[in-house]
Write an enzyme that holds these catalytic residues in place. Structure first.
Site, PDB file in Angstrom:
ATOM      1  N   ILE A 171      -6.299   9.114  -0.672  1.00  0.00           N
ATOM      2  CA  ILE A 171      -6.513   8.909   0.763  1.00  0.00           C
ATOM      3  C   ILE A 171      -5.536   7.847   1.232  1.00  0.00           C
ATOM      4  O   ILE A 171      -5.051   7.039   0.425  1.00  0.00           O
ATOM      5  CB  ILE A 171      -7.964   8.471   1.062  1.00  0.00           C
ATOM      6  CG1 ILE A 171      -8.247   8.465   2.564  1.00  0.00           C
ATOM      7  CG2 ILE A 171      -8.244   7.113   0.463  1.00  0.00           C
ATOM      8  CD1 ILE A 171      -8.193   9.820   3.210  1.00  0.00           C
ATOM      9  N   HIS A 178      -4.499   0.849  -6.128  1.00  0.00           N
ATOM     10  CA  HIS A 178      -4.631   1.501  -4.823  1.00  0.00           C
ATOM     11  C   HIS A 178      -5.995   1.234  -4.221  1.00  0.00           C
ATOM     12  O   HIS A 178      -6.111   0.977  -3.012  1.00  0.00           O
ATOM     13  CB  HIS A 178      -4.404   3.010  -4.941  1.00  0.00           C
ATOM     14  CG  HIS A 178      -4.596   3.725  -3.639  1.00  0.00           C
ATOM     15  ND1 HIS A 178      -5.756   4.412  -3.334  1.00  0.00           N
ATOM     16  CD2 HIS A 178      -3.804   3.832  -2.556  1.00  0.00           C
ATOM     17  CE1 HIS A 178      -5.649   4.915  -2.121  1.00  0.00           C
ATOM     18  NE2 HIS A 178      -4.485   4.581  -1.611  1.00  0.00           N
ATOM     19  N   HIS A 215       0.827  -1.207   0.000  1.00  0.00           N
ATOM     20  CA  HIS A 215       0.000   0.000   0.000  1.00  0.00           C
ATOM     21  C   HIS A 215       0.864   1.261   0.000  1.00  0.00           C
ATOM     22  O   HIS A 215       0.891   2.010  -0.972  1.00  0.00           O
ATOM     23  CB  HIS A 215      -0.938  -0.024   1.204  1.00  0.00           C
ATOM     24  CG  HIS A 215      -1.843   1.170   1.276  1.00  0.00           C
ATOM     25  ND1 HIS A 215      -2.325   1.674   2.459  1.00  0.00           N
ATOM     26  CD2 HIS A 215      -2.343   1.988   0.312  1.00  0.00           C
ATOM     27  CE1 HIS A 215      -3.085   2.721   2.224  1.00  0.00           C
ATOM     28  NE2 HIS A 215      -3.104   2.934   0.919  1.00  0.00           N
ATOM     29  N   HIS A 256       1.545   4.744  -2.959  1.00  0.00           N
ATOM     30  CA  HIS A 256       1.764   6.130  -2.527  1.00  0.00           C
ATOM     31  C   HIS A 256       3.156   6.638  -2.879  1.00  0.00           C
ATOM     32  O   HIS A 256       3.326   7.598  -3.636  1.00  0.00           O
ATOM     33  CB  HIS A 256       1.552   6.237  -1.011  1.00  0.00           C
ATOM     34  CG  HIS A 256       0.129   6.197  -0.584  1.00  0.00           C
ATOM     35  ND1 HIS A 256      -0.588   7.320  -0.263  1.00  0.00           N
ATOM     36  CD2 HIS A 256      -0.728   5.164  -0.412  1.00  0.00           C
ATOM     37  CE1 HIS A 256      -1.816   6.996   0.084  1.00  0.00           C
ATOM     38  NE2 HIS A 256      -1.927   5.676   0.001  1.00  0.00           N
ATOM     39  N   ASN A 287      -6.754  -0.389  -0.530  1.00  0.00           N
ATOM     40  CA  ASN A 287      -7.076   0.637   0.468  1.00  0.00           C
ATOM     41  C   ASN A 287      -8.480   0.555   1.042  1.00  0.00           C
ATOM     42  O   ASN A 287      -8.658   0.600   2.259  1.00  0.00           O
ATOM     43  CB  ASN A 287      -6.861   2.025  -0.136  1.00  0.00           C
ATOM     44  CG  ASN A 287      -7.083   3.128   0.888  1.00  0.00           C
ATOM     45  OD1 ASN A 287      -6.259   3.349   1.766  1.00  0.00           O
ATOM     46  ND2 ASN A 287      -8.220   3.808   0.801  1.00  0.00           N
TER      47      ASN A 287
END
Length: 925
Positions: free
Chosen positions: A925, A776, A584, A589, A780
């Site tokens: 997010i 993602h 993740h 990110h 997530n």
């Protein structure tokens, strides 16, 4: 004016006759080679000479003189006509987005701006042509125009307010290509778009979506370009200088500390994770460089700490961390994020609450259930006492008490909503490896026992697996181990190599105990998986009294059942850490941030590839800055709530160094690398899945294919031959900087695709969009639905599993449930973790999902690409219906059945909130 109207009308007729729409997204070949079709009727067009033969008639000298005089006269007349070029007015419609909430200072400044606007301190616009004035060799410009009625519309409460301005231009102006905006007010404003009306070509659109700062803070004029895309070598002469000037302003000079109002994108290492000035225990290494390789992050330019000159001084909440102004959360996103964070923040605001539950363990499963029924404050019996400690008037305290009854009451996670005990079942434990929140670690077993890739000189015999054929032979439906391997029915989730180098450090932490685990899974005849062995490894010189390796198999009695449940909990803890720190945080990110920074620095807003990537970069820099501030920071949420503690980012760094490869981040390549698929040209998507009912891969391939087709359509439109890719200076600078600066620790790797062919460009862009959107989302938005019930996948474990020779074995026998919960996170750790994953799993109201764009019909001036995008959007809609159909198919046992959660993490759309579905365009997010 009549002449101008006539000419403008003729041009409009020409436009309508030549702009024909193409069928949307039928095939990647449906879009023709792009041509420049905008014609200015005021341009003088040279006449082509024709081959008419040789002139043989004699011409007298008098006639030649007469012709010369006539030619000079015509030139003078033409010059006079140009000086008296027809002038006409065009109108700008300027859309400004209002803030919903303003503090007192903002309101005061707003009234001041309304007053000063009347006396000349206003918003000034200047229209710039695509053509250069031959006299000045500068772009043709209109006279400055003032935005009208700012003060009159000051109190308009609408979300969007439309203003107008009038420009006077002449018939030689050409086509508008850019517009400058000067804000002479005190307050910034959000400029959404500008539309120019009155030119023969029809409305000219300027999608802006940017904050315009006051001239007193940023003296330079803001530049906005039309929506017409141009490759660098196609840039009209009037826009070339502006194109480079805008990029230079976004790059900055790499010096000084950034202000929150800046729009400067630059690179730096992760040297702001620790806070050594507060305590030596909060010192952390720099991530990015030889010792701890890592992607680069957005530079802020803050000064160094007093204790360590190599560390950057931190900015703690509630103060904001710098990201370029246009990357900051918009208002609705801020409100959603702030509301979700309230549950986590309360633990820090109320010392009495923290002290009351610091060491409290759950006594039984009923106490966990009470978090969803009663809420934390009621469970502790301290709600009334807590509010009495607030220094607030009595009537406000009473109101707070009434409204807070559900304040810390958590929604029931989906994993226990359909079947309260589903998480205990072995088939559900295995199902989550292919349809849960971390479905990207499972791999096919090709060698048994498994072999480690760690350095044998360091770890020696310890690297030999304790797994034997005897451990699993009774669970293979009559197959031998070799037959199970050859028929692709043996799989594994292997966390041995990533955890083992860190276990001595982790297990020395207070209240942390972990193994390096391997889980062997068998594919049944009906297409489901079942766990058949779990290997638990410790370092050879571990201070534990246990053997360094042990294997736990499915239970045969009560004691082995509890041992098996504890072993699965340790696997879940390993899985939660790798999921959060590697799959993740690192792979979506952190690894995307360099591509985003380089895109803003090297790709003009005019560039077609920038326009393609734009929605997939939204909010990523801001959420990554928030992560550095509160999630991955020293003593932050990751360190507090996950097994790895302060060594979490070191695990991320090791994974980046040893495992991460950009060319393997696309879905098909990743599935093949893990042995979950093999190339097969006869199958859809060119792959054959070895676990046919693999929901993450089944749905992911649909979205991957749709993205790839859309990207190929787009790339073929602007790069009909590969030479255009190789000679595109901005494109090559973007890719080069992404690698050599943003991923500097891998800059010499030979696996980076070369950006020289259409296929490679399509692959690179498809991978970036896939990672930002579907990958993602899959990793997530199920965090709370699956992890909000902590026993399902505990983020940390506090005790090892005792064997018969261990003194703690008696405690396990005496009260196994108590031992189980003493191994789990404490109540404080649990609720803090729940609050955070609740926040991370929440969609905000302003979310933009895959297949959506702001201003979908005008984000580009290329009409055929707009049509193709609508085709892509329609394809995403068809995928959503297909996913719904699959979730109702009883043959797909990994997503349909009694108590089985449907797999919706790849379902494209979602309502706001925690929904366990929805694929936003970007890592937001």
């Amino acid at each position: 004016m009549a002449l101008a109207n006539e000419l403008m009308g003729s041009r409009m007729i020409f436009e309508r006759s030549t702009l024909t729409s193409s069928s949307p997204f039928q095939t990647r070949f449906s879009i023709k080679k792009r041509t420049q079709f905008l014609i200015n009727p005021f341009d003088v067009k040279p006449m082509r000479a024709t081959n008419s033969g040789t002139i043989v008639a004699a011409i007298s000298d008098d006639l030649v003189k007469t012709l010369r005089i006539s030619t000079v006269g015509k030139k003078q007349e033409k010059q006079e006509e140009e000086e008296k070029a027809v002038k006409f007015k065009v109108r700008a419609v300027v859309t400004v987005r209002n803030k919903n909430k303003e503090d007192f200072k903002e309101t005061l400044v707003k009234h001041l701006d309304a007053f000063t606007d009347k006396i000349g301190r206003n918003v000034v616009l200047e229209l710039i042509s695509t053509q250069v004035d031959p006299k000045t060799n500068e772009p043709k410009k209109s006279k400055p125009a003032v935005l009208k009625d700012w003060s009159k519309k000051m109190n308009v409460k609408a979300e969007r307010v439309h203003y107008t301005a009038e420009f006077t231009v002449d018939s030689a102006f050409g086509s508008p290509g850019a517009i400058t905006v000067t804000n002479k007010h005190q307050k910034e404003f959000f400029l959404e778009s500008i539309t120019i009306e009155g030119f023969a070509c029809g409305p000219v659109h300027f999608p802006c979506n940017s904050w315009v700062q006051s001239q007193k803070d940023h003296p330079s004029k803001r530049i906005f370009f039309t929506n017409q895309p141009y490759l660098p070598n196609e840039t009209p002469s009037g826009l070339r200088t502006l194109r480079e000037k805008e990029l230079e302003s976004l790059r900055g000079n790499g010096k000084g500390e950034r202000k929150l109002s800046d729009r400067i994108y630059d690179f730096d290492v992760y040297n702001d994770i620790g806070n050594p000035d507060i305590s030596p225990e909060l010192a952390r290494p720099t991530f990015g460089g030889r010792d701890f390789p890592f992607p680069r992050r957005c530079r802020t330019g803050r000064s160094s700490t007093d204790t360590d000159l190599m560390s950057e001084r931190r900015v703690e909440k509630p103060l904001p961390m710098y990201v370029p102004r246009d990357e900051q959360f918009e208002e609705s996103k801020q409100d959603t994020f702030a509301a979700c964070r309230l549950k986590a923040v309360l633990h820090n605001l109320i010392p009495s609450l923290k002290a009351s539950i610091l060491a409290e363990d759950f006594a039984n499963f009923g106490e966990i259930d009470s978090l969803y029924k009663e809420g934390l404050l009621l469970k502790l019996g301290i709600q009334d006492d807590m509010f009495k400690k607030f220094p607030l008037p009595k009537n406000i305290v009473t109101t707070l008490q009434k409204s807070s009854e559900g304040l810390l009451r958590y929604d029931t996670p989906k994993i226990v909503s359909k079947d309260k005990y589903a998480w205990l079942r072995d088939d559900e434990f295995a199902r989550q490896a292919i349809a849960g929140i971390n479905p990207v670690n499972i791999e096919r077993v090709t060698t048994y026992p498994p072999v480690s890739n760690l350095d044998h000189e360091i770890y020696g015999p310890q690297l030999h697996s304790a797994l034997t054929e005897d451990h699993i032979i009774g669970h293979l439906d009559g197959l031998s181990v070799q037959q199970a391997i050859e028929t692709n029915r043996l799989f594994m989730v292997d966390y041995h190599d990533i955890y083992l180098p860190f276990l001595d450090q982790i297990n020395a932490l207070d209240g942390r105990k972990a193994y390096a685990t391997r889980t062997i899974l068998f594919l049944t005849r009906v297409g489901t998986l079942k766990p058949i062995a779990i290997e638990l490894s410790l370092p050879p010189q571990s201070t534990s009294t246990q053997n360094s390796k042990r294997v736990v198999t499915p239970p045969v009695d009560a004691t082995s059942n509890w041992t098996w449940q504890l072993a699965k909990a340790h696997v879940g803890s390993n899985d939660a850490g790798v999921h959060q720190l590697v799959n993740h945080w690192l792979r979506t990110h952190a690894c995307l941030e360099p591509f985003i920074l380089a895109a803003h620095r090297q790709l003009s807003a005019l560039h077609p590839i920038y326009k393609l990537l734009d929605p997939h970069m939204r909010y990523t820099l801001e959420i990554n800055a928030v992560a550095r501030q509160t999630l991955i920071s020293a003593d932050g949420v990751i360190e507090s709530c996950f097994t790895a503690g302060q060594y979490g980012l070191e695990i991320s760094s090791a994974a980046y160094k040893n495992q991460w490869r950009f060319d393997m981040e696309g879905l098909p390549a990743d599935l093949i690398r893990r042995g979950m698929a093999v190339p097969d040209a006869t199958q859809p998507h060119g792959l054959k899945l070895l676990v046919e009912d693999y929901p993450y891969a089944n749905d992911g391939l649909l979205i991957w294919s749709a993205i790839q087709t859309w990207v190929r359509t787009y790339v073929e439109r602007y790069y009909p031959n590969p030479n255009l890719i190789r000679t595109d200076t901005e494109l090559q600078a973007w890719y080069s900087e992404s690698i050599n600066v943003g991923h500097a620790d891998h800059r010499n790797a030979d696996w980076w695709p070369e950006l020289t062919t259409m296929d490679n460009l399509v692959s690179v862009l498809t991978t970036i969009i896939w990672l930002a959107s579907a990958q993602h989302a899959a990793l997530n938005f199920g965090q709370y639905p699956y992890g909000g019930y902590v026993p399902n996948r505990p983020p940390l474990m506090r005790r090892l599993i005792p064997d018969e020779s261990d003194p703690e074995f008696a405690s396990l026998l005496e009260d196994p449930q108590k031992f189980f919960f003493s191994s789990m996170p404490s109540l404080l750790q649990t609720t803090k973790f729940m609050a955070v994953v609740d926040t991370l799993s929440t969609h905000s109201p302003d979310e933009e999902y895959i297949g959506e764009r702001q201003q979908p019909s005008i984000w580009t001036g290329d009409g055929e690409i707009v049509d193709a995008f609508y085709g892509f959007s329609a394809e995403i809609g068809r995928i959503e219906k297909e996913i719904e159909k699959r979730n109702r198919d009883p043959r797909r046992r990994n997503r349909c059945g009694a108590g089985v959660l449907p797999y919706e993490l790849m379902a494209p759309s979602s309502e706001p909130g925690v929904t366990c579905r929805g694929v936003p365009n970007s890592v937001s997010i």
